[in-house]
Design a protein around this motif. Structure first.
Motif: not given
Length: 85
Positions: A65-83
């Motif tokens: 969870e992060t600050r609101p980036i746009s109307k619907q976006k308030c999450w950010r990618l931390v890591e890719i666990i599995e491709r």
């Protein structure tokens, strides 16, 4: 010095990466029905910010969870666990 609150983290599967710098992550869970007691599959979708456009459909990722980036976006990618295969 102020202490930050803990931020929510989720693990899910990327279901869409068609937007610029944005992915859609689906989190699947099982919840018990309050009356019948049967376990029901539930899905929540989260719009997450992917700065480098590095995710593909089917990847398992961790988002925070992060600050609101746009109307619907308030999450950010931390890591890719599995491709995805």
């Amino acid at each position: 010095m102020e202490e930050r609150n803990l931020r929510k983290e989720r693990i899910g599967v990327v279901v869409s990466n068609k937007m610029e710098c944005t992915i859609v992550v689906a989190e699947h869970r099982k919840e018990k029905h309050p009356i019948y007691g049967k376990f029901v599959n539930k899905t929540s979708k989260f719009y997450a910010h992917d700065e480098k456009n590095s995710c593909n459909i089917g990847d398992t990722v961790k988002i925070m969870e992060t600050r609101p980036i746009s109307k619907q976006k308030c999450w950010r990618l931390v890591e890719i666990i599995e491709r995805a295969k």
